[in-house]
Design a protein around this motif. Structure first.
Motif, short mmCIF file in Angstrom:
data_model
loop_
_atom_site.label_atom_id
_atom_site.label_comp_id
_atom_site.label_asym_id
_atom_site.label_seq_id
_atom_site.Cartn_x
_atom_site.Cartn_y
_atom_site.Cartn_z
N ARG A 280 0.95 -1.31 -0.05
CA ARG A 280 -0.04 0.04 0.02
C ARG A 280 0.85 1.30 -0.15
NH1 ARG A 280 -4.91 1.65 3.87
NH2 ARG A 280 -4.67 4.12 3.98
N THR A 281 0.53 2.19 -0.83
CA THR A 281 1.14 3.62 -0.87
C THR A 281 0.58 4.42 0.32
OG1 THR A 281 1.74 3.38 -2.96
CG2 THR A 281 1.93 5.48 -2.23
N LEU B 185 0.26 -0.51 11.39
CA LEU B 185 0.66 -1.25 12.63
C LEU B 185 -0.03 -2.52 12.53
CD1 LEU B 185 0.77 1.49 15.18
CD2 LEU B 185 2.79 0.12 14.89
N LYS B 186 -1.36 -2.59 12.33
CA LYS B 186 -2.00 -3.75 12.41
C LYS B 186 -1.79 -4.78 11.18
CE LYS B 186 -6.57 -2.28 14.66
NZ LYS B 186 -7.91 -1.83 14.28
N ALA B 187 -1.19 -4.10 10.09
CA ALA B 187 -0.78 -5.18 9.22
C ALA B 187 0.65 -5.99 9.55
CB ALA B 187 -0.45 -4.34 7.92
N VAL B 188 1.59 -5.10 10.22
CA VAL B 188 2.97 -5.45 10.89
C VAL B 188 2.47 -6.58 11.89
CG1 VAL B 188 4.85 -4.86 12.16
CG2 VAL B 188 4.12 -3.61 10.24
N GLY B 189 1.35 -6.26 12.63
CA GLY B 189 1.08 -6.95 13.91
C GLY B 189 0.62 -8.46 13.40
N GLU B 190 -0.19 -8.59 12.38
CA GLU B 190 -0.73 -9.62 11.70
C GLU B 190 0.21 -10.57 10.90
OE1 GLU B 190 -4.07 -8.13 9.77
OE2 GLU B 190 -5.04 -7.39 11.41
#
Length: 213
Positions: free
Chosen positions: A5-6, A44-49
């Protein structure tokens, strides 16, 4: 998804198992507009998942780490907007705490109001000698109590109340003495020292997804 994602207000990249997330609104001193906070939450959520990152380094481009809420966005809005804005701010702070990876704030300049709250919410803080911290909402007629929770966890209730009631800046060294930051380093060493700490954590703590902090 976060990598493809940009983003408009943040920069994201992976450095081995270190996720590097940089607030990139230098002309606004990285003020937390609604859109900015939503991008931070999404990333942050994408990193966390995901399973790639074992630690997150959160920094800011430009002269400030984060100057709090974007006041230009808050003029003359209806109560519903403010409620939504503060709900999203709370979600951002909760997301920093909720993801399994430790989050290191790399603070090179001022961290004020919600920016100070953001630094206090991160699991670890590395600050340059030039970093300063304040919750100056009281000076514009706002007693912003939401930073109180994160601040009081880090520095204790009495110091947090003093910061909230006076709006005074505290230096990086005082922030270290009060427990708000983990270490203070020369400005020219901030990047290297933060990277060193992140690398040590990444090596020592293989991430077990769903366990983490």
């Amino acid at each position: 998804e976060s990598e493809s994602r940009t983003y408009e207000h943040i920069l994201f990249g992976m450095d081995g198992t270190i996720a590097r997330l940089t607030m990139n609104r230098p002309e606004k001193r990285n003020a937390l507009s609604l859109a900015h906070m939503q991008e931070l939450i999404h990333c942050l959520k994408a990193v966390g998942e995901g399973k790639e990152a074992q630690v997150v380094v959160l920094g800011g481009n430009g002269p400030a780490f984060c100057a709090g809420h974007d006041l230009s966005e808050m003029v003359g809005r209806d109560p519903e907007f403010y409620r939504h804005l503060f709900d999203v701010c709370c979600e951002l702070m909760e997301t920093v705490q909720a993801i399994p990876q430790p989050v290191i704030a790399k603070v090179h300049g001022v961290a004020t109001t919600a920016g100070c709250q953001l630094a206090a919410t991160c699991d670890l803080v590395v600050a340059s000698e030039e970093a300063r911290f304040a919750t100056p909402g009281v000076r514009i007629g706002l007693f912003c109590s939401t930073p109180m929770v994160a601040l009081s966890r880090a520095v204790g209730q009495k110091k947090a109340m003093e910061m909230l009631l006076t709006g005074d800046f505290i230096s990086a060294e005082e922030a270290l003495a009060e427990g708000l930051v983990n270490r203070v380093v020369p400005t020219e060493e901030l990047e290297a020292q933060t990277q060193k700490l992140a690398g040590k954590i990444a090596e020592a703590s293989p991430l077990v997804v769903g366990v983490g902090k």
